[in-house]
Write a protein that holds these residues in place. Structure first.
Motif, PDB file in Angstrom:
ATOM      1  N   LYS A   1      35.048  21.433 -16.192  1.00 50.97           N
ATOM      2  CA  LYS A   1      33.931  22.244 -15.706  1.00 50.97           C
ATOM      3  C   LYS A   1      34.535  23.353 -14.860  1.00 50.97           C
ATOM      4  CE  LYS A   1      29.431  21.621 -13.688  1.00 50.97           C
ATOM      5  NZ  LYS A   1      28.403  20.638 -13.736  1.00 50.97           N
TER       6      LYS A   1
ATOM      7  N   ASP B   1      30.125  26.164 -15.847  1.00 52.70           N
ATOM      8  CA  ASP B   1      30.110  25.915 -17.296  1.00 52.70           C
ATOM      9  C   ASP B   1      31.207  24.925 -17.672  1.00 52.70           C
ATOM     10  OD1 ASP B   1      28.085  27.743 -17.520  1.00 52.70           O
ATOM     11  OD2 ASP B   1      29.440  29.413 -17.965  1.00 52.70           O
ATOM     12  N   THR B   2      30.904  24.153 -18.708  1.00 53.90           N
ATOM     13  CA  THR B   2      31.850  23.125 -19.152  1.00 53.90           C
ATOM     14  C   THR B   2      32.385  23.483 -20.528  1.00 53.90           C
ATOM     15  OG1 THR B   2      30.642  21.463 -17.913  1.00 53.90           O
ATOM     16  CG2 THR B   2      32.051  20.645 -19.677  1.00 53.90           C
TER      17      THR B   2
ATOM     18  N   THR C   1      30.924  24.042 -25.732  1.00 55.23           N
ATOM     19  CA  THR C   1      30.672  24.580 -24.388  1.00 55.23           C
ATOM     20  C   THR C   1      29.189  24.826 -24.182  1.00 55.23           C
ATOM     21  OG1 THR C   1      31.238  26.334 -22.815  1.00 55.23           O
ATOM     22  CG2 THR C   1      31.017  27.002 -25.100  1.00 55.23           C
TER      23      THR C   1
END
Ligand code: FES
Length: 147
Positions: free
Chosen positions: A53, A58-59, A78
């Motif tokens: 992350k 955002d991952t 993502t």
């Protein structure tokens, strides 16, 4: 019927404005990659997984399959922005078929160059992609040296 025509016209105008804004903000390579992210997804039986992350919240997750010390296949997932999609997709294109050493050596700058640049507020998206890949490859190396 008239309302529908007006709606369609307004929608088309809006789409044209958005597309024009995108063309001014992103390189043709970035637009191509994020509109058609062929490596988006998750491998069913990956040899390794990396997930990070980023500071933006955002991952990214990268799954890889490795055969004879080379990247046989890879996918990314993502929940991030268009630049993240473009970064993940381009990175996996760059490393497919490469040795673990070559794949680990790819830098955010090389990815940025391959994308022909990103706006400064999205440069971190390349870092997220590269660090997620490195994590997946490190996990693989840890796993295989333990076995
Ligand atoms: Fe978060 Fe792109 S804005 S990774």
């Amino acid at each position: 019927m008239e309302d529908e025509d007006e709606f369609d016209t307004m929608l088309k105008d809006l789409q044209n404005t958005i597309e024009e804004d995108e063309r001014q903000t992103y390189s043709p390579v970035v637009l191509r990659e994020y509109r058609n992210p062929t490596y988006f997804g998750v491998l069913q039986h990956p040899d390794s997984v990396g997930e990070i992350k980023g500071p933006c919240g955002d991952t990214m997750r990268i799954t890889v399959n490795i055969r004879d010390g080379k990247i046989q296949d890879a996918r990314f997932w993502t929940d991030g922005c268009g630049a993240t999609l473009a970064s993940g997709n381009m990175l996996l294109k760059m490393i497919k078929g490469k040795t673990l050493q070559q794949a680990t050596a790819v830098t955010p700058q090389q990815l940025l160059d391959a994308l022909e640049g990103l706006p400064s507020e999205h440069i971190h998206c390349t870092v997220l992609a590269v660090t997620t890949l490195k994590k997946a490859l490190e996990q693989y190396q840890k796993k295989t040296t333990k076995d």
